[in-house]
Scaffold this motif. Structure first.
Motif, PDB file in Angstrom:
ATOM      1  N   ASP A   1       1.203  -0.287   8.999  1.00 34.89           N
ATOM      2  CA  ASP A   1       1.129   1.274   7.948  1.00 34.89           C
ATOM      3  C   ASP A   1       2.192   2.129   9.484  1.00 34.89           C
ATOM      4  O   ASP A   1       2.844   1.525   9.385  1.00 34.89           O
ATOM      5  N   CYS A   2       1.936   3.766   8.606  1.00 40.03           N
ATOM      6  CA  CYS A   2       2.655   4.358   9.266  1.00 40.03           C
ATOM      7  C   CYS A   2       2.474   4.130  11.047  1.00 40.03           C
ATOM      8  O   CYS A   2       3.564   5.131  11.435  1.00 40.03           O
TER       9      CYS A   2
ATOM     10  N   HIS B   1      -0.945  -4.984   3.190  1.00 39.72           N
ATOM     11  CA  HIS B   1      -2.031  -5.347   3.360  1.00 39.72           C
ATOM     12  C   HIS B   1      -2.494  -6.589   3.687  1.00 39.72           C
ATOM     13  O   HIS B   1      -2.401  -6.741   2.390  1.00 39.72           O
TER      14      HIS B   1
ATOM     15  N   THR C   1       1.293  -0.971  -0.130  1.00 39.97           N
ATOM     16  CA  THR C   1      -0.124  -0.264  -0.237  1.00 39.97           C
ATOM     17  C   THR C   1       1.249   1.343  -0.251  1.00 39.97           C
ATOM     18  O   THR C   1       1.726   1.079  -0.062  1.00 39.97           O
TER      19      THR C   1
ATOM     20  N   GLU D   1       1.388   3.150   1.922  1.00 45.82           N
ATOM     21  CA  GLU D   1       2.246   3.284   3.446  1.00 45.82           C
ATOM     22  C   GLU D   1       2.347   1.781   4.293  1.00 45.82           C
ATOM     23  O   GLU D   1       3.306   1.936   5.513  1.00 45.82           O
TER      24      GLU D   1
END
Length: 94
Positions: free
Chosen positions: A43-44, A20, A15, A17
């Protein structure tokens, strides 16, 4: 699906970030479809994994959410057990 059959489905990837992945294992006993599901990703904010089990009676497979735009009907899933693991929260001592 035939009674006794199990169908696996998984998809995911990178993705903007992180990554997934969604995985599902559908089982049918002749009366009920059971899905063991897992949503995993990072993610972040770090990695988060959610998993669980849901059930739907065979006669309710089109009785759930109905999308009026596309005409699609979805199963009336009944949630069972579920869990969540937040790796960043664990590393922070929560």
């Amino acid at each position: 699906m035939r009674p006794g059959q199990t169908v696996h489905h998984s998809h995911g990837g990178r993705t903007d970030e992180g990554w997934h992945r969604e995985s599902n294992a559908f089982q049918f006993d002749g009366r009920t479809v059971t899905v063991e599901w897992c949503n995993d990703g990072a993610d972040c904010d770090g990695r988060l994994t959610r998993s669980g089990i849901s059930h739907c009676a065979a006669d309710r497979l089109t009785a759930g959410y109905h999308d009026t735009e596309t005409g699609e009907s979805f199963p009336d899933w009944q949630e069972g057990e579920s869990s969540q693991r937040d790796y960043a929260a664990e590393a922070a001592g929560y």
